[in-house]
Design an enzyme around this catalytic site. Sequence first.
Site, PDB file in Angstrom:
ATOM      1  N   HIS A  72     116.733  18.594 -31.896  1.00  0.00           N
ATOM      2  CA  HIS A  72     117.155  18.481 -33.292  1.00  0.00           C
ATOM      3  C   HIS A  72     116.182  17.646 -34.125  1.00  0.00           C
ATOM      4  O   HIS A  72     116.235  17.671 -35.353  1.00  0.00           O
ATOM      5  CB  HIS A  72     118.572  17.899 -33.383  1.00  0.00           C
ATOM      6  CG  HIS A  72     118.681  16.449 -33.023  1.00  0.00           C
ATOM      7  ND1 HIS A  72     119.029  16.001 -31.767  1.00  0.00           N
ATOM      8  CD2 HIS A  72     118.488  15.332 -33.773  1.00  0.00           C
ATOM      9  CE1 HIS A  72     119.059  14.680 -31.762  1.00  0.00           C
ATOM     10  NE2 HIS A  72     118.729  14.253 -32.962  1.00  0.00           N
TER      11      HIS A  72
ATOM     12  N   ASP B  61     119.376  20.342 -25.954  1.00  0.00           N
ATOM     13  CA  ASP B  61     118.820  19.610 -27.088  1.00  0.00           C
ATOM     14  C   ASP B  61     117.516  18.910 -26.704  1.00  0.00           C
ATOM     15  O   ASP B  61     117.305  17.738 -27.015  1.00  0.00           O
ATOM     16  CB  ASP B  61     119.821  18.583 -27.622  1.00  0.00           C
ATOM     17  CG  ASP B  61     119.381  18.007 -28.971  1.00  0.00           C
ATOM     18  OD1 ASP B  61     118.653  18.701 -29.703  1.00  0.00           O
ATOM     19  OD2 ASP B  61     119.743  16.853 -29.273  1.00  0.00           O
TER      20      ASP B  61
ATOM     21  N   SER C 145     116.658   9.025 -31.694  1.00  0.00           N
ATOM     22  CA  SER C 145     116.900  10.212 -30.878  1.00  0.00           C
ATOM     23  C   SER C 145     115.586  10.740 -30.318  1.00  0.00           C
ATOM     24  O   SER C 145     114.574  10.804 -31.019  1.00  0.00           O
ATOM     25  CB  SER C 145     117.572  11.310 -31.711  1.00  0.00           C
ATOM     26  OG  SER C 145     118.871  10.947 -32.065  1.00  0.00           O
TER      27      SER C 145
END
Length: 270
Positions: free
Chosen positions: A102, A132, A206
Amino acid sequence: MQQRSSSNWLSYLLRSIALGLVVATVVIWAQPYISAWQAERAAPAQPMSFAKAVNRAAPAVVNIYSLAEVRGSYYNRRPNTVLRLGSGIIMDNVGHVLTAAHVVGNVSSIQVALQDGRQTSAQVIGTDPVTDLAVLRIELDNLPVIPQDLKLRSNVGDVVLAIGNPLNLGQTITQGIISATGGRMGVINSHADLLQMDAVINEGASGGALVNSEGYLVGINNAQFRGPAGQGVEGIYFAVPYALAHEIMTKLIEEGEVVRGYLGVNTGDR
């Protein structure tokens, strides 16, 4: 009688000398250990520190900046260009960088900034929305590589450090413990196979590294748990386990995608 007394005196003297030599030998032999023990008692206690782990792993964690276009509003239909923040991990010396999908999905350009001050553009090798994960490639020499060991397995209670670039504040370290691992009984959702921990992951962190107390990679930071109303829940964060991430990364590098088999029934009109 006098001769016997002289003999006893001489024997006593020789025994005393022998005993003194033995005692002196023991003292001389033990002196270094006694000095070390005294120095240890006198020295202040060293505080617990994870500096060694950070020094091993942190240079291989990069900042990722990407540009993406988003739809305009009702009053302004022109798309807007926004800057996305993320982190990544240098996995080998040829420039493969592992990050969260993402972070680099649907973007027009990607810049990677190393902790030594170097910056470069990055190419997307492949992405896997299911886990992901995404693999990038950068073209630089003398790259720092994060310590890795495929034999390592994380356990509940392990101390972990999350390394990333939250809110573009610069590289930041947060600390916590693993509170759950994959394959939990009675849990059927997208978080079941992830590492759950309480090391804080904010926006921009992230895709960063989750390492153990020795600096070895144990997971790729993924997301914060969100409640039914979409609000973030403090203390519940997730990371993709290193073994799974390594498997996905290998497939993306070799094949460019991850192909999975499915078993089921598909119906349609005749």
